[in-house]
Every structure is written in C-alpha cells, then in structure tokens.
Scaffold this motif. Structure first.
Motif, PDB file in Angstrom:
ATOM      1  N   UNK A  83       0.748  -1.264   0.002  1.00  0.00           N
ATOM      2  CA  UNK A  83       0.184  -0.038  -0.063  1.00  0.00           C
ATOM      3  C   UNK A  83       1.002   1.284   0.047  1.00  0.00           C
ATOM      4  N   UNK A  84       1.940   1.298   0.802  1.00  0.00           N
ATOM      5  CA  UNK A  84       3.091   2.409   0.768  1.00  0.00           C
ATOM      6  C   UNK A  84       3.466   2.667  -0.748  1.00  0.00           C
ATOM      7  N   UNK A  85       3.683   1.389  -1.244  1.00  0.00           N
ATOM      8  CA  UNK A  85       4.446   1.642  -2.535  1.00  0.00           C
ATOM      9  C   UNK A  85       3.342   2.113  -3.757  1.00  0.00           C
ATOM     10  N   UNK A  86       2.089   1.556  -3.376  1.00  0.00           N
ATOM     11  CA  UNK A  86       0.776   2.297  -4.293  1.00  0.00           C
ATOM     12  C   UNK A  86       0.731   3.851  -4.158  1.00  0.00           C
ATOM     13  N   UNK A  87       0.945   4.090  -2.672  1.00  0.00           N
ATOM     14  CA  UNK A  87       0.541   5.541  -2.546  1.00  0.00           C
ATOM     15  C   UNK A  87       1.657   6.464  -2.900  1.00  0.00           C
ATOM     16  N   UNK A  88       2.938   5.945  -3.047  1.00  0.00           N
ATOM     17  CA  UNK A  88       3.949   6.799  -3.508  1.00  0.00           C
ATOM     18  C   UNK A  88       4.190   6.767  -5.188  1.00  0.00           C
ATOM     19  N   UNK A  89       3.568   5.684  -5.591  1.00  0.00           N
ATOM     20  CA  UNK A  89       3.652   5.937  -7.079  1.00  0.00           C
ATOM     21  C   UNK A  89       2.530   6.626  -7.534  1.00  0.00           C
ATOM     22  N   UNK A  90       1.294   6.576  -6.863  1.00  0.00           N
ATOM     23  CA  UNK A  90       0.187   7.359  -7.373  1.00  0.00           C
ATOM     24  C   UNK A  90       0.621   8.818  -7.288  1.00  0.00           C
ATOM     25  N   UNK A  91       1.187   9.081  -6.104  1.00  0.00           N
ATOM     26  CA  UNK A  91       1.431  10.610  -5.600  1.00  0.00           C
ATOM     27  C   UNK A  91       2.528  11.285  -6.705  1.00  0.00           C
ATOM     28  N   UNK A  92       3.559  10.326  -7.006  1.00  0.00           N
ATOM     29  CA  UNK A  92       4.748  11.056  -7.850  1.00  0.00           C
ATOM     30  C   UNK A  92       4.703  10.469  -9.138  1.00  0.00           C
ATOM     31  N   UNK A  93       3.677   9.746  -9.643  1.00  0.00           N
ATOM     32  CA  UNK A  93       3.631   9.082 -10.673  1.00  0.00           C
ATOM     33  C   UNK A  93       4.627   7.985 -11.159  1.00  0.00           C
ATOM     34  N   UNK A  94       6.041   8.310 -10.716  1.00  0.00           N
ATOM     35  CA  UNK A  94       7.034   7.453 -10.979  1.00  0.00           C
ATOM     36  C   UNK A  94       8.042   7.069  -9.485  1.00  0.00           C
ATOM     37  N   UNK A  95       8.354   5.956  -9.507  1.00  0.00           N
ATOM     38  CA  UNK A  95       9.223   5.477  -8.338  1.00  0.00           C
ATOM     39  C   UNK A  95      10.480   5.009  -8.694  1.00  0.00           C
ATOM     40  N   UNK A  96      11.487   5.063  -7.902  1.00  0.00           N
ATOM     41  CA  UNK A  96      12.635   4.075  -7.893  1.00  0.00           C
ATOM     42  C   UNK A  96      12.518   3.256  -6.966  1.00  0.00           C
ATOM     43  N   UNK A  97      12.815   1.603  -7.328  1.00  0.00           N
ATOM     44  CA  UNK A  97      12.785   0.586  -6.221  1.00  0.00           C
ATOM     45  C   UNK A  97      13.813   1.077  -4.927  1.00  0.00           C
ATOM     46  N   UNK A 125      14.899  -5.008   1.704  1.00  0.00           N
ATOM     47  CA  UNK A 125      15.839  -5.152   0.545  1.00  0.00           C
ATOM     48  C   UNK A 125      15.173  -4.728  -0.769  1.00  0.00           C
ATOM     49  N   UNK A 126      16.083  -4.631  -1.660  1.00  0.00           N
ATOM     50  CA  UNK A 126      15.465  -4.189  -3.280  1.00  0.00           C
ATOM     51  C   UNK A 126      14.908  -5.405  -3.689  1.00  0.00           C
ATOM     52  N   UNK A 127      15.243  -6.558  -3.350  1.00  0.00           N
ATOM     53  CA  UNK A 127      14.487  -7.723  -3.741  1.00  0.00           C
ATOM     54  C   UNK A 127      13.017  -7.874  -3.286  1.00  0.00           C
ATOM     55  N   UNK A 128      12.828  -7.601  -2.057  1.00  0.00           N
ATOM     56  CA  UNK A 128      11.640  -7.561  -1.484  1.00  0.00           C
ATOM     57  C   UNK A 128      10.656  -6.572  -2.304  1.00  0.00           C
ATOM     58  N   UNK A 129      11.062  -5.396  -2.476  1.00  0.00           N
ATOM     59  CA  UNK A 129      10.601  -4.387  -3.071  1.00  0.00           C
ATOM     60  C   UNK A 129      10.188  -4.802  -4.689  1.00  0.00           C
ATOM     61  N   UNK A 130      11.036  -5.318  -5.290  1.00  0.00           N
ATOM     62  CA  UNK A 130      10.842  -5.753  -6.492  1.00  0.00           C
ATOM     63  C   UNK A 130       9.840  -6.898  -6.739  1.00  0.00           C
ATOM     64  N   UNK A 131       9.867  -7.938  -5.664  1.00  0.00           N
ATOM     65  CA  UNK A 131       8.822  -8.837  -5.723  1.00  0.00           C
ATOM     66  C   UNK A 131       7.532  -8.179  -5.345  1.00  0.00           C
ATOM     67  N   UNK A 132       7.324  -7.094  -4.679  1.00  0.00           N
ATOM     68  CA  UNK A 132       6.075  -6.424  -4.360  1.00  0.00           C
ATOM     69  C   UNK A 132       5.486  -5.844  -5.608  1.00  0.00           C
ATOM     70  N   UNK A 133       6.511  -5.198  -6.305  1.00  0.00           N
ATOM     71  CA  UNK A 133       6.063  -4.453  -7.591  1.00  0.00           C
ATOM     72  C   UNK A 133       5.916  -5.307  -8.412  1.00  0.00           C
ATOM     73  N   UNK A 134       6.498  -6.344  -8.835  1.00  0.00           N
ATOM     74  CA  UNK A 134       6.231  -7.268  -9.625  1.00  0.00           C
ATOM     75  C   UNK A 134       4.736  -7.827  -9.344  1.00  0.00           C
ATOM     76  N   UNK A 135       4.423  -8.074  -8.334  1.00  0.00           N
ATOM     77  CA  UNK A 135       2.959  -8.685  -7.816  1.00  0.00           C
ATOM     78  C   UNK A 135       1.814  -7.612  -8.233  1.00  0.00           C
ATOM     79  N   UNK A 136       2.099  -6.377  -7.901  1.00  0.00           N
ATOM     80  CA  UNK A 136       1.164  -5.287  -8.116  1.00  0.00           C
ATOM     81  C   UNK A 136       0.987  -5.128  -9.524  1.00  0.00           C
ATOM     82  N   UNK A 137       2.102  -5.411 -10.351  1.00  0.00           N
ATOM     83  CA  UNK A 137       2.051  -5.168 -11.769  1.00  0.00           C
ATOM     84  C   UNK A 137       1.197  -6.320 -12.320  1.00  0.00           C
ATOM     85  N   UNK A 138       1.440  -7.598 -11.845  1.00  0.00           N
ATOM     86  CA  UNK A 138       0.586  -8.599 -12.337  1.00  0.00           C
ATOM     87  C   UNK A 138      -0.870  -8.177 -12.032  1.00  0.00           C
ATOM     88  N   UNK A 139      -1.110  -7.745 -10.691  1.00  0.00           N
ATOM     89  CA  UNK A 139      -2.404  -7.248 -10.457  1.00  0.00           C
ATOM     90  C   UNK A 139      -3.133  -5.971 -11.047  1.00  0.00           C
TER      91      UNK A 139
END
Length: 270
Positions: A29-43, A53-67
């Motif tokens: 949800x934090x990732x979604x909030x940040x990407x919606x506010x700023x349009x783009x984010x860095x891992x 870890x970046x790997x954790x965030x990468x997995x989260x982003x991959x899952x959010x992308x799939x959804x």
C-alpha cells in the motif's frame, strides 16, 4: 500436554503468518501511495524508506504489476494513470484535486497567448479544460497533451520532438532541449515530482530536470501545477529555486496554512 503445546504452536504460527501478510499489505500500500502521488518511483528509494531489501520491493512491484495496480519498469514503477492515453482515464490519483488545479490554471489563459504545457496528469487535465473557443498557440513535449489539444479547433499545437520516453510519453534528450532553447512562450505550465519552499523543485530523474530547466528558461512566466500532498517534499536533483516560479497553483485556497512557508517568497499563490 502435547495437544496443548501443539495448539500453542499452531496459534503462534498463525499469528506470525498474519503479521507477515499484514506487513506485506502495508508495504504494498505504501508503494502504491508513492507511485500514485509522484507518478514514478525508484525501487532503491522505496527499499530505503521501508528499510527492506530491493529484492523484496522488486517482488512487491512485480506482484502489483501482475494485479494491474501499477506498471513495472526498469528500476522502478509508474502509475497506470500516468501511462494510459488512448481514452479518458479515470484511474488517476487525486483526480478531483487535479481538475480543480486545472480550472484555476485556465483562468490565467488569455486570447492569443503562446504557452507551453508540460506532461503529466495535472497538465493533461489543463489541456482538456481549455475552452474550444479560446485561440492559443501551444508547445508541448507530451504526446497525450498534444493529442488532447489537437481536438481544440482554435489551438495551434506545436510538438517539440526528440526521443520519446515510453514510460512518460514525452520527448526527451538533447534535441528536445535544443528546440526549447529556440522558443519564448508567455506562460509555461509545468508539474513537478517534489516541491519545497526552501529546496525548490526537485526530481529523481536527471534527464527530466534538464528538460524542465530548459522549459523554465523558455518562458516569460512559469506556472507550477501541484497537488498539496507534494508540498514540503524533496529529492536528489534540483530543477530550480522556488523563486524561479512565478505562480504556484494547488487545489487549496490561497490562504490555507499549508502554504504559509511559500508566502515569504516572491511567487503568486492561486
């Protein structure tokens, strides 16, 4: 006794799993909030802010992308509202606030003006709200803005060419910057990722900063369109001091206390 121990361990296991699921949901949800506010984010930025870890965030982003909640790109993510341009998109963060900002911005426009309209969702709302009877010449780097303005019978649209960013759908690079150096507009309407009364306008993308610097130089007056959630935020690359902006428009009333830190600067607040 053994049954009691087994039951205890089962309950403990369920509690641990529940906490992990909750942490994952909160993190996403934090990732979604940040990407919606700023349009783009860095891992890397999200990993640092969440202390994971970046790997954790990468997995989260991959899952959010799939959804289909955001779009994964190299090194980060962008909002769906930032990428869709084929039809009217209502999947835009803080759309009502951005429409209010655009309505204020339209009030600045004068018949026969030469303007520049930036890319991004708020500037696209401005393009949509320009009255069809108003005669303007408009420069833009943004494909969605150019397509929207092309439907306005009295707006002459001049697209500033260059390499097209597939993520943000704008022209980037040396050719775009050179073309900007050869024009002078009455008003440039720009967005920003981050804005602070002391730190000015900042971004995480060095190439975007160079474009925005060129846009500001090309304008007699620069108007910043910015939702209030971005106020008092900063990133690593500086676009300009706050005094380089002539007018700042938010969805707030100009007298709102959240704007107090900006009143000490020589800018107009709408």
């Amino acid at each position: 006794m053994n049954l009691n121990k087994t039951a205890y361990y089962n309950i403990a296991y369920i509690c641990v799993i529940s906490v992990l699921i909750m942490l994952k949901e909160e993190r996403q949800q934090t990732i979604l909030n940040e990407v919606e506010l700023h349009n783009r984010i860095l891992l890397t930025d999200i990993a640092e802010s969440l202390d994971v870890s970046i790997d954790t965030v990468r997995r989260d982003v991959k899952e959010l992308d799939a959804n289909k909640k955001l779009r994964k790109v190299h090194g980060g993510a962008i909002s769906l509202g930032f990428t869709t341009n084929s039809t009217r998109n209502t999947n835009i963060y803080a759309l009502d606030q951005k429409i209010k900002i655009a309505e204020k911005a339209v009030s600045i426009l004068k018949e026969g003006s030469v303007i520049f309209v930036d890319g991004g969702t708020t500037c696209l709302e401005l393009a949509r709200l320009i009255p069809p009877t108003l005669e303007l010449t408009c420069f833009t780097l943004s494909l969605p803005v150019a397509m929207e303005l092309s439907s306005k019978p009295n707006v002459t649209v001049i697209f500033i060419g260059g390499q097209i960013s597939k993520d943000s759908q704008i022209s980037i690079g040396a050719n775009a910057i050179h073309n900007l150096s050869e024009i002078k507009v009455d008003y440039s309407f720009i967005g920003t990722g981050y804005v602070d009364s002391q730190g000015g306008l900042t971004e995480f993308d060095w190439d975007i900063v160079q474009l925005k610097k060129a846009v500001i130089k090309s304008a007699k007056k620069t108007v910043l369109l910015c939702i209030s959630e971005k106020l008092n935020s900063q990133h690593r690359y500086k676009t300009c001091d706050i005094n380089a902006i002539n007018t700042m428009i938010t969805e707030l009333e100009p007298e709102n206390q959240l704007l107090n830190s900006f009143r000490n600067h020589d800018i107009r607040i709408l």
